[in-house]
Each structure stands twice: as structure tokens, then as C-alpha cells.
Design an enzyme around this catalytic site. Structure first.
Site, short mmCIF file in Angstrom:
data_model
loop_
_atom_site.label_atom_id
_atom_site.label_comp_id
_atom_site.label_asym_id
_atom_site.label_seq_id
_atom_site.Cartn_x
_atom_site.Cartn_y
_atom_site.Cartn_z
N HIS A 118 -13.17 -1.62 -1.98
CA HIS A 118 -12.27 -1.21 -0.91
C HIS A 118 -12.67 -1.90 0.41
CE1 HIS A 118 -9.22 2.20 -0.81
NE2 HIS A 118 -9.17 1.80 0.44
N SER A 174 0.84 -1.20 0.00
CA SER A 174 0.00 0.00 0.00
C SER A 174 0.87 1.25 0.00
CB SER A 174 -0.89 0.00 1.25
OG SER A 174 -1.39 1.30 1.50
N LYS A 198 -7.92 -0.13 -9.65
CA LYS A 198 -8.52 -0.85 -8.52
C LYS A 198 -9.74 -0.08 -7.99
CE LYS A 198 -7.44 -2.70 -3.92
NZ LYS A 198 -8.10 -1.80 -2.98
N ARG A 255 -15.29 0.00 2.55
CA ARG A 255 -14.82 1.13 3.36
C ARG A 255 -15.05 2.47 2.67
NH1 ARG A 255 -11.14 -0.73 7.23
NH2 ARG A 255 -9.57 0.90 7.11
N TYR A 274 -2.05 6.07 -4.97
CA TYR A 274 -3.08 7.09 -5.17
C TYR A 274 -2.43 8.19 -5.97
CZ TYR A 274 -5.79 4.92 -1.39
OH TYR A 274 -6.51 4.05 -0.62
N THR A 318 -5.50 3.10 -7.31
CA THR A 318 -6.80 2.97 -6.64
C THR A 318 -7.69 4.13 -7.03
OG1 THR A 318 -5.82 1.74 -4.84
CG2 THR A 318 -7.93 2.80 -4.38
C1 FNR Z 1 -7.71 -1.36 2.74
N1 FNR Z 1 -7.75 -1.25 1.36
C2 FNR Z 1 -6.86 -0.43 0.72
N2 FNR Z 1 -6.87 -0.33 -0.63
C3 FNR Z 1 -5.98 0.46 -1.27
O1 FNR Z 1 -6.01 0.53 -2.49
N3 FNR Z 1 -5.05 1.16 -0.57
C4 FNR Z 1 -4.97 1.12 0.78
O2 FNR Z 1 -4.10 1.74 1.38
C5 FNR Z 1 -5.92 0.31 1.46
N4 FNR Z 1 -5.92 0.25 2.81
C6 FNR Z 1 -6.78 -0.57 3.47
C7 FNR Z 1 -6.75 -0.65 4.85
C8 FNR Z 1 -7.58 -1.54 5.51
C9 FNR Z 1 -7.51 -1.64 7.00
C10 FNR Z 1 -8.48 -2.35 4.78
C11 FNR Z 1 -9.38 -3.35 5.47
C12 FNR Z 1 -8.54 -2.24 3.42
C13 FNR Z 1 -8.68 -2.10 0.57
C14 FNR Z 1 -8.05 -3.45 0.26
O3 FNR Z 1 -7.03 -3.33 -0.68
C15 FNR Z 1 -9.06 -4.45 -0.30
O4 FNR Z 1 -9.72 -3.89 -1.39
C16 FNR Z 1 -10.10 -4.95 0.72
O5 FNR Z 1 -9.54 -5.07 1.99
C17 FNR Z 1 -10.65 -6.30 0.28
O6 FNR Z 1 -11.65 -6.74 1.14
P1 FNR Z 1 -11.39 -7.80 2.33
O7 FNR Z 1 -10.57 -8.95 1.78
O8 FNR Z 1 -10.69 -7.07 3.41
O9 FNR Z 1 -12.77 -8.20 2.70
#
Ligand code: FNR
Length: 389
Positions: free
Chosen positions: A274, A112, A250, A277, A137, A163
Site C-alpha cells: 500500500h 479506487s 492486492k 501506508r 474494499y 485490497t
Molecule cells: C493509495 N493506495 C491505495 N490502494 C488501494 O487499494 N486503494 C486505495 O484507495 C488507495 N489509496 C491510496 C492513496 C494514496 C494517497 C496512496 C499514496 C496510495 C495504494 C496504491 O494503490 C499503491 O499500492 C501504492 O501507492 C504504490 O506505491 P507508490 O507507487 O505510491 O510508491
């Protein structure tokens, strides 16, 4: 945590919850607003059934795969660790431990941009042969964006994941209620060296302690948060002009965006919300996957090169991964389980998470009569409940 007592990823989440601080657990576990999309991601898997074929020689099932379009070769399984920010909030060795575990299991690790370890260090931890990607990003500051891209290239990333579902942060109410903040001593490590130096100087003062650290951290969070909410398709040309790395977008969930992305010639689209989120109320990713696959097909038909489909959102079982493969995903990613693995046992914990998922996928493929990943990527293997066969 006794890793031998952990039998599946849900066990691992429960164990992580027991050992983590409330605010850290909630940061990783939570979603936006009512968390309806977060729940929908999981629920969607129970509406898809797997229709096994019998009398197939499954004495030697092969889960390995290659995704040459993203520079990913000799993967032990069509799995991927999604970019998850701030992994040192889950374990002191954070990103490095996770990258080592993935390298040891030949599963790609996508770092990340919001990592608490610098991309260079994560690259070294995985070693030269580790399959790896970097998530970015696009920032309003194009020079800073370009510097990050150069650093990812030097650290060995073979593909860049941009993303696109987070022009602003979704409102994660658990974090608001808990007043979630990075613990003192942790920082977002991919900001410019100069800024870090300033921050370290701030923190070095004899008893300027927590207050200064906090202030510095929020300054950095604001800065790295300088993502460009005006990003459009028109900016792809700029990205292409600054890097030769294949690009993956993404956060795509619609037919139209998938078709456009493929037509623009991006190397991959990553079906994701995401992890629930961002936009609460957006569809479960498994429900969106067939649309995206159809969109990509349409885009490619108009003359674009192949476009890989990555899927994530609520994958916790080998059977979940198999369902996504059958619906057309090339790679299936998990996010939160990396945090649970770290909390339960650092590198060994993430290793355990990856092993569980890989072994469950092997079992699912064997029982479904799929000898290899190619035969698993078969739409006839699954039905969506309510769908006419
Ligand atoms: C994320 N995700 C995420 N995506 C991204 O592109 N950059 C990021 O920095 C982050 N940071 C992040 C932090 C946390 C705590 C979570 C839970 C998720 C999204 C991540 O890449 C992914 O899309 C999801 O977590 C997939 O879903 P599941 O497997 O957690 O259910």
C-alpha cells in the site's frame, strides 16, 4: 508547472510539492508511522543490479503486452496506474483527467473505491476501449459491496482488485498532525446515490457552509470505511458468487499467501504494501516479489490456472520497472506519480508521467538487450546484491 522542464518522475514530485498545499502533498506522499516501509520500498531497488546482454538486435524494441487473464489487451507497456484515493485533492479534474491520460497512452487505470469521482464518470472519461480495473474494499454491508461491484461491471472494469492489506487504516501521522480532511466540495463519490443526495442537501443550505459539509463528509468516510476486517479466504466463494470478473488480491507479500491465492484460483496477486501506508515495518515490496512469484508458482503447480503477478511500491524509473519484470512481475504499477502528474498539469501531467516511465522502460530494455517484454521477464537479467550468482 512547465511540463517541458520535467525530465523524470522525481522532478515531477518536487514540482508537485511546490504547487500543492502542505496537507494535500503530505496526504499523497506520506506513509504509516515511522515511514520505514515507505523508505524501504525505494531503497530496495538500489540493491538489485541489471546485467545487460550486448550484441542483441535492439533496433526495434517492443514494450507492448497483453494480460488476457485480466481482460487487458494491447497495452503500450506492462505498466498500470494503481488505485489512489481522492485524486481531486490533487487537481479539480482528478480521476477523469487521469483516466483520459491513461486511455490516450494505452495504459490501464485502476480506479479506487475511495475516488472523488463516481466510477461511472471515470468509465465514461476513459472511453469504451480504455483498459481499466476497479479496486474494492469488501464492506461489512454485503449488499452495498455487491452494488459497487455491479457499478464497476457496468462502467467497463475487466477485473476487480480486492485490497486485502487494509482491514483498518494504517496510522499516517502526517495526516493526523495536519488534521487532513477533504476540502469542501469534494466527496467520496462511490457511496450510494441516496447518501450523496442527503449530503448534497446538507451542503446546499444558504450558510450552513463548511461545518455541515465537514460533518457530512465524515459521516460518509465512516460509512465507506465500513470495510470488513473479518474477511478471510472463506469469503472468496462469496465474491465469486456475485461476479464473473477476474479477481486480483492486492497487498500480498508472503510466499504462503501467494501460494494460497493461486491455489484458490484467483486471476492475480498484487504484491504491494500500500505504498508503505499500512503496516510500518513490513518488507519492501521488491524484496517480497521473488517470494510471491515462487508462492504463485507453487500454487499453480497444484493445478490452479495461471495467476498474474502485479507489482507496486516505489517504482519511479524505467529501470525500477525492468527490475520488477525480471523478478517475475507481469505488470508494474505506480501510485503516487498519478497525484504528482495531476498536480503538475491535470491530464497532460499524468500523460507526461506515463510517457516518462514508458520511455525510460524502453531505454532500459534496449540497453539491457531485451527486445520485448517476454525477454525482460528473465530472472537471469538481475542480481540481488549479496546473492551468490
Ligand atoms: C493509495 N493506495 C491505495 N490502494 C488501494 O487499494 N486503494 C486505495 O484507495 C488507495 N489509496 C491510496 C492513496 C494514496 C494517497 C496512496 C499514496 C496510495 C495504494 C496504491 O494503490 C499503491 O499500492 C501504492 O501507492 C504504490 O506505491 P507508490 O507507487 O505510491 O510508491
Amino acid at each position: 508547472v512547465d511540463l517541458d522542464a520535467i525530465v523524470c518522475l522525481d522532478d515531477m514530485e518536487r514540482a508537485a510539492q511546490r504547487v500543492m498545499d502542505r496537507q494535500d502533498f503530505d496526504y499523497f506522499a506520506g506513509g504509516a508511522e515511522t515511514e520505514s516501509t515507505l523508505r524501504a520500498n525505494r531503497a530496495a531497488f538500489s540493491r538489485v543490479t541489471i546485467w545487460p546482454r550486448c550484441m542483441v538486435d535492439v533496433s526495434d524494441v517492443d514494450t507492448t503486452t497483453h494480460v488476457p487473464a485480466l481482460g487487458l489487451r494491447n497495452l503500450a507497456a506492462p505498466l498500470l496506474i494503481a488505485p489512489v484515493a481522492m485524486q481531486r485533492a490533487a487537481h479539480p479534474d482528478g480521476e477523469c483527467a487521469a483516466a483520459r491520460a491513461c486511455a490516450a497512452h494505452s495504459i490501464p487505470y485502476c480506479a479506487s473505491q475511495q475516488s472523488t469521482t463516481a466510477i461511472e464518470e471515470i468509465g465514461r472519461a476513459g472511453g469504451d476501449d480504455a483498459p481499466r480495473m476497479f479496486q474494492l474494499y469488501v464492506l461489512s454491508d454485503r449488499e452495498a459491496t455487491t452494488r459497487l461491484i455491479r457499478r464497476a461491471e457496468s462502467a467497463g472494469a475487466t477485473a476487480l482488485c480486492i485490497t486485502v492489506d487494509a482491514p483498518v487504516l494504517g496510522r499516517r501521522e502526517r495526516d493526523v498532525r495536519n488534521r487532513f480532511e477533504l476540502k469542501a466540495g469534494l466527496k467520496l463519490a462511490n457511496v450510494d446515490a441516496k447518501k450523496n443526495q442527503n449530503q448534497n442537501q446538507n451542503q446546499a443550505g444558504p450558510d450552513k457552509s463548511a461545518v455541515d459539509a465537514k460533518r457530512a463528509q465524515s459521516a460518509i468516510a465512516r460509512r465507506i470505511g465500513g470495510r470488513d476486517a473479518s474477511l478471510t479466504w472463506d469469503h472468496l466463494a462469496w465474491l465469486r458468487s456475485v461476479t464473473h470478473l477476474p479477481l486480483v488480491l492486492k497487498g500480498i507479500v508472503t510466499y504462503a499467501d501467494a501460494a494460497r491465492a493461486a491455489k484458490e484460483g484467483v486471476a492475480g496477486v498484487w504484491v504491494s504494501n500500500h505504498g508503505g501506508r499500512q503496516l510500518d515495518g513490513s518488507p519492501a515490496t521488491l524484496d517480497a516479489l521473488p517470494e510471491v512469484v515462487a508462492g504463485v508458482k507453487e500454487g499453480v503447480k497444484e493445478g490452479a490456472p495461471t495467476c498474474v503477478v502485479i507489482f507496486d511500491g516505489g517504482v519511479r524509473r524505467g529501470t525500477d520497472a525492468l527490475k520488477a519484470l525480471a523478478l517475475g512481475a507481469d505488470l508494474v504499477a505506480v501510485g503516487r506519480p498519478v497525484a504528482w502528474g495531476l498536480a503538475c498539469g491535470g491530464e497532460l501531467g499524468v500523460g507526461k508521467a506515463v510517457e516518462l516511465l514508458t520511455e525510460e522502460l524502453r531505454t532500459a530494455m534496449t540497453l539491457a538487450g531485451c527486445r520485448d517484454v517476454r525477454s525482460a521477464r528473465n530472472r537471469e537479467l538481475v542480481q540481488v546484491v549479496g546473492e551468490t550468482p
